[in-house]
Design a protein around this motif. Structure first.
Motif, PDB file in Angstrom:
ATOM      1  N   ALA A  72      18.779  36.375 -25.487  1.00 52.33           N
ATOM      2  CA  ALA A  72      19.945  36.457 -24.601  1.00 52.33           C
ATOM      3  C   ALA A  72      21.137  37.060 -25.325  1.00 52.33           C
ATOM      4  CB  ALA A  72      20.289  35.068 -24.075  1.00 52.33           C
ATOM      5  N   ASP A 116      22.403  36.952 -18.999  1.00 48.78           N
ATOM      6  CA  ASP A 116      21.274  36.349 -19.711  1.00 48.78           C
ATOM      7  C   ASP A 116      21.503  34.859 -19.921  1.00 48.78           C
ATOM      8  OD1 ASP A 116      19.983  38.775 -19.869  1.00 48.78           O
ATOM      9  OD2 ASP A 116      20.642  39.213 -21.918  1.00 48.78           O
ATOM     10  N   TRP A 117      22.678  34.519 -20.426  1.00 51.92           N
ATOM     11  CA  TRP A 117      22.969  33.114 -20.708  1.00 51.92           C
ATOM     12  C   TRP A 117      23.129  32.308 -19.429  1.00 51.92           C
ATOM     13  CZ3 TRP A 117      21.739  30.888 -24.928  1.00 51.92           C
ATOM     14  CH2 TRP A 117      21.765  31.586 -26.143  1.00 51.92           C
ATOM     15  N   SER A 160      24.243  26.725 -23.659  1.00 53.22           N
ATOM     16  CA  SER A 160      24.054  27.982 -22.936  1.00 53.22           C
ATOM     17  C   SER A 160      25.263  28.309 -22.063  1.00 53.22           C
ATOM     18  CB  SER A 160      22.782  27.921 -22.086  1.00 53.22           C
ATOM     19  OG  SER A 160      22.812  26.843 -21.178  1.00 53.22           O
ATOM     20  N   GLU A 217      21.287  32.780 -16.827  1.00 54.72           N
ATOM     21  CA  GLU A 217      19.913  32.480 -16.450  1.00 54.72           C
ATOM     22  C   GLU A 217      19.340  31.368 -17.331  1.00 54.72           C
ATOM     23  OE1 GLU A 217      16.383  32.624 -14.336  1.00 54.72           O
ATOM     24  OE2 GLU A 217      18.389  33.382 -13.901  1.00 54.72           O
ATOM     25  N   VAL A 218      19.674  31.387 -18.623  1.00 56.80           N
ATOM     26  CA  VAL A 218      19.238  30.314 -19.514  1.00 56.80           C
ATOM     27  C   VAL A 218      19.773  28.973 -19.020  1.00 56.80           C
ATOM     28  CG1 VAL A 218      19.391  29.367 -21.850  1.00 56.80           C
ATOM     29  CG2 VAL A 218      19.008  31.812 -21.526  1.00 56.80           C
ATOM     30  N   LEU A 228      13.863  32.612 -23.431  1.00 55.35           N
ATOM     31  CA  LEU A 228      14.890  33.571 -23.028  1.00 55.35           C
ATOM     32  C   LEU A 228      16.112  33.488 -23.941  1.00 55.35           C
ATOM     33  CD1 LEU A 228      15.967  35.701 -21.097  1.00 55.35           C
ATOM     34  CD2 LEU A 228      16.687  33.863 -19.543  1.00 55.35           C
ATOM     35  N   ALA A 229      16.409  32.291 -24.432  1.00 54.67           N
ATOM     36  CA  ALA A 229      17.585  32.111 -25.289  1.00 54.67           C
ATOM     37  C   ALA A 229      17.475  32.902 -26.585  1.00 54.67           C
ATOM     38  CB  ALA A 229      17.782  30.629 -25.597  1.00 54.67           C
TER      39      ALA A 229
END
Length: 505
Positions: free
Chosen positions: A106, A111-112, A153, A114-115, A102-103
């Motif tokens: 992102a 997004d980050w 993150s 969630e990372v 995901l990163a």
């Protein structure tokens, strides 16, 4: 306890020590989650070794996780909690693979976020590898790597977060401290004590230590926030207290911790000048002040798959391990020198250390802890020694003028609003106090003692205390976290300060 609570506990417990890995115990509890729901296929050891990819790596890990991670979104939070045996190493790798994949794509704050959540779960499971497992030694190394990735993150989430609706003051330290303080007000409430000043206050007074000593003296449950801002002069402090913040956002006790150079009207006040030219000031001039962010309506509830001890429920012995990982910012706007009257005045070489330190290290209570210890034998190999004669912060030394008027304004403002003002002259090293700076220091102390008797504020001079040992400083004029702890204790033990006994809101 949700993930945000766990993160909060972790960030409050973690202390960054230079070159030393801090070991932070953390109790992990699962609320409203069934581990069976989140059970996923096993991952091989070869895949586990490949999971060492960091979030900013250019190489993508092509291993995909089969199935949707149902544990991240609880459809039925009322389900009873169950505990089943899992392979913690394989569970950790599953989350690490998801996080690293995901990163790569992102972009947004969500997004980050969630990372970060995935890395947190990877850390928890990897740390849960039993002590007698042959995988334990390898797992401990992976925990350190995963913690670095978690920190990264979190930093990316902060950087890519939605910009505050209020425009910038063209001072990153002020923007960040203001955003943090407003969030503090929304989360914790108004503090009972507010610390203000320049970078010397920001890293020179530890609110947690002050709170601890006050609690021992019977002043329990006090909330203390450090609103120190790099480069803040008397004019900047006056502006923050009277223009940026409202009286409803201020406590009944303000500790102004700094020193003589913040009150010198002869110096160039670059921070204040930048603020006055900013879009943020335009809003302030129009009568618009920063406001607290509104709470999100109906926030989505999430459930996280964290290890839970099956035998001794509620008494987890898991520990997190984290290493010192700070991502430094660049400050290209610092002028190299100022020429006047055939003399070259350097912006204080002793102030640049605090300016260049990453603001990401600031704690939730606004304090910036630094662990370096000043050593003149090595310090001046990297930075030239600048005497007081050529130090821009002491240029045209004058305790009258615009900075004095700003100080008078703060004294009048606090008095009219029934706010007790305590002015603290912070200690500096003898190495810093040459004849020019020493004469300025003497005049400053004399004048502050006189003004405090005349106008009723409290003045505490710590420059004469035995707090000048090099081990308490990060540079000749800035305290490190050890000195900040002693200063906080010294202030808290002062019997002349009328400490609040009841919360201010």
């Amino acid at each position: 306890m949700n993930l945000l609570s766990i993160l909060s506990l972790f960030m409050r417990s973690t202390r960054r020590n230079s070159g030393v890995m801090a070991i932070v115990p953390l109790i992990i509890l699962m609320v409203g989650c069934s581990f069976k729901e989140s059970s996923q296929p096993s991952v091989s050891s070869q895949t586990a070794i490949a999971a060492s990819i960091t979030p900013n790596s250019q190489q993508l890990n092509q291993n995909k996780i089969l199935g949707k991670p149902e544990n991240l979104l609880s459809q039925n939070p009322a389900k009873s909690q169950t505990c089943i045996e899992e392979n913690p190493f394989d569970e950790s790798v599953k989350f690490a693979l998801q996080a690293s994949n995901l990163a790569q794509t992102a972009r947004s704050q969500s997004d980050w976020d969630e990372v970060a959540r995935l890395w947190l779960q990877a850390v928890a499971w990897m740390q849960a590898v039993p002590a007698n497992s042959p995988r334990r030694t390898f797992a401990e190394k992976k925990v350190v790597e995963y913690m670095r990735n978690l920190t990264y993150s979190q930093q990316q989430a902060a950087r890519s977060g939605s910009v505050s609706q209020f425009p910038s003051f063209d001072s990153e330290p002020l923007d960040k401290q203001l955003q943090l303080y407003l969030s503090y007000l929304s989360t914790v409430g108004k503090p009972d004590i507010l610390i203000v000043g320049s970078s010397r206050a920001l890293q020179g007074v530890d609110p947690a230590q002050m709170q601890q000593v006050l609690a021992q003296r019977g002043y329990r449950d006090l909330r203390i926030f450090n609103f120190g801002v790099n480069g803040a002069t008397a004019k900047v402090v006056d502006y923050i207290l009277r223009k940026v913040l409202t009286t409803d956002q201020l406590p009944k006790l303000i500790i102004w911790a700094d020193g003589v150079r913040a009150f010198n009207s002869g110096r160039s006040d670059r921070t204040y000048q930048a603020i006055m030219a900013s879009q943020g000031h335009q809003k302030i001039a129009a009568g618009i002040r920063p406001q607290l962010a509104k709470s999100e309506p109906n926030p989505q509830k999430k459930c996280y798959n964290l290890p839970y001890p099956c035998k001794e429920k509620g008494h987890s012995k898991f520990q997190f391990q984290t290493s010192n990982f700070i991502n430094s910012d660049n400050f290209d706007h610092i002028p190299k020198q100022i020429e006047s009257n055939n003399l070259i005045y350097y912006p204080s070489a002793f102030n640049s250390k605090a300016t260049l330190v990453s603001l990401n290290a600031i704690e939730a209570n606004g304090f910036l802890p630094l662990s370096d210890r000043f050593n003149p034998n090595t310090y001046y190999q990297q930075k030239p020694y600048v005497s007081g004669t050529y130090d821009g912060d002491y240029r045209g030394f004058n305790l009258g003028g615009e900075q004095a008027r700003a100080f008078d304004s703060v004294v009048a403002f606090t008095s009219s609003n029934n706010i007790q003002l305590v002015v603290v002259n912070l200690p500096i090293t003898d190495d810093y106090l040459d004849s020019v700076r020493w004469s300025s220091e003497v005049e400053f102390n004399r004048q502050m003692k006189q003004l405090s008797q005349e106008y009723g504020f409290i003045f505490i001079n710590l420059s004469e205390k035995a707090l000048k040992q090099y081990q308490y400083f990060v540079d000749p004029s800035h305290l490190n976290r050890y000195g900040a702890s002693l200063v906080a204790r010294e202030i808290a033990a002062n019997p002349t300060i009328p400490w609040p006994r009841v919360r201010s809101n």
